[in-house]
Motif scaffolding. Sequence first.
Motif, mmCIF file in Angstrom:
data_model
loop_
_atom_site.group_PDB
_atom_site.id
_atom_site.type_symbol
_atom_site.label_atom_id
_atom_site.label_comp_id
_atom_site.label_asym_id
_atom_site.label_seq_id
_atom_site.Cartn_x
_atom_site.Cartn_y
_atom_site.Cartn_z
ATOM 1 N N GLY A 1 0.813 -1.208 0.000
ATOM 2 C CA GLY A 1 0.000 0.000 0.000
ATOM 3 C C GLY A 1 0.849 1.262 0.000
ATOM 4 N N ILE A 2 1.889 1.276 0.816
ATOM 5 C CA ILE A 2 2.753 2.457 0.900
ATOM 6 C C ILE A 2 3.625 2.582 -0.339
ATOM 7 N N SER A 3 4.239 1.490 -0.746
ATOM 8 C CA SER A 3 5.171 1.552 -1.874
ATOM 9 C C SER A 3 4.453 1.855 -3.190
ATOM 10 N N GLN A 4 3.233 1.361 -3.351
ATOM 11 C CA GLN A 4 2.494 1.670 -4.578
ATOM 12 C C GLN A 4 2.048 3.129 -4.605
ATOM 13 N N LEU A 5 1.798 3.704 -3.436
ATOM 14 C CA LEU A 5 1.484 5.136 -3.387
ATOM 15 C C LEU A 5 2.685 5.937 -3.863
ATOM 16 N N THR B 1 3.121 5.521 -7.644
ATOM 17 C CA THR B 1 2.174 6.330 -8.412
ATOM 18 C C THR B 1 2.568 7.794 -8.424
ATOM 19 N N LEU B 2 2.959 8.331 -7.270
ATOM 20 C CA LEU B 2 3.328 9.744 -7.179
ATOM 21 C C LEU B 2 4.597 10.042 -7.967
ATOM 22 N N VAL B 3 5.582 9.145 -7.878
ATOM 23 C CA VAL B 3 6.832 9.361 -8.617
ATOM 24 C C VAL B 3 6.572 9.308 -10.123
ATOM 25 N N PHE B 4 5.841 8.285 -10.559
ATOM 26 C CA PHE B 4 5.584 8.146 -11.997
ATOM 27 C C PHE B 4 4.772 9.315 -12.538
ATOM 28 N N CYS B 5 3.678 9.630 -11.878
ATOM 29 C CA CYS B 5 2.807 10.704 -12.370
ATOM 30 C C CYS B 5 3.501 12.064 -12.332
ATOM 31 N N SER B 6 4.358 12.276 -11.332
ATOM 32 C CA SER B 6 5.074 13.551 -11.235
ATOM 33 C C SER B 6 6.050 13.719 -12.391
ATOM 34 N N ILE B 7 6.806 12.667 -12.681
ATOM 35 C CA ILE B 7 7.802 12.758 -13.748
ATOM 36 C C ILE B 7 7.140 12.740 -15.124
ATOM 37 N N ALA B 8 6.146 11.878 -15.298
ATOM 38 C CA ALA B 8 5.561 11.680 -16.625
ATOM 39 C C ALA B 8 4.525 12.734 -17.002
ATOM 40 N N PHE B 9 3.743 13.217 -16.024
ATOM 41 C CA PHE B 9 2.576 14.029 -16.377
ATOM 42 C C PHE B 9 2.538 15.425 -15.771
ATOM 43 N N ALA B 10 3.420 15.746 -14.806
ATOM 44 C CA ALA B 10 3.385 17.076 -14.178
ATOM 45 C C ALA B 10 3.641 18.145 -15.240
ATOM 46 N N GLY B 11 2.746 19.123 -15.318
ATOM 47 C CA GLY B 11 2.869 20.178 -16.315
ATOM 48 C C GLY B 11 2.217 19.852 -17.633
ATOM 49 N N GLU B 12 1.920 18.560 -17.854
ATOM 50 C CA GLU B 12 1.271 18.142 -19.091
ATOM 51 C C GLU B 12 -0.242 18.282 -19.003
#
Length: 227
Positions: free
Chosen positions: A169-173, A176-187
């Motif tokens: 539960g913790i590691s998947q959170l 998700t935050l790391v992936f979405c931040s790098i891949a989609f932040a600003g997009e």
Amino acid sequence: MFNFLWGVLFVAVNFALFLACYRLFGKNGLYMWIAAATVLANIQVVKTIEMFGIVMTLGNTIYATIYLTTDLLNEKYGEKEAKKAVWFGFFTMIMSLVIMQMVLVFKPAPDDLAHDSLQTIFGMVPRIVLGSLCAYFVSQFLDVRIFSRLKKAYPGRGQLWIRNNGSTGISQLVDTLVFCSIAFAGEYPWDVWWEIAITTYVLKFVISVASTPVIYMARSFKFKEEQ
């Protein structure tokens, strides 16, 4: 409704094949599963589906089994073996990425039928590739560490569900935050970004919770060479 019912079957088949892989090949089967799952997850994520009005990507089910695999390795064989599996998966991701990017550079023959499809699947946006690699590396090692800590705090055989779901539960959170931040932040606008992050995490966590009986079943498997 079709996608939901097919999705339930899809999850069940993934878990059944995971158990079969471990039953047939033992600990080596778990490393084999890690390698296959990391490659398949990055292929499946290209396809999007709609379920209950929410658009989501495939790949979450097979990706969740990676956590299941490292947790099982940690439970039965120790933290060192679980970390080895994480490195195994990370190398597989790098290897497949490098090789397939080189494949795409070749000029296709005039009558080639595969290049455009391969370009769609493997011609990934650099930010998505970087996000996937970073998220995997950080979250998987975090999962191994948390599971080991929980194993000391809750060592009972019947408390495996705490170790499994707590670490995942913790590691998947974080994943998700790391992936979405790098891949989609600003997009995307922030409200869309949060919707993507929340729905992705919830789906991963639900699948992980559903895998709890699977890890109990897998832990019960015994192999002559390990006795």
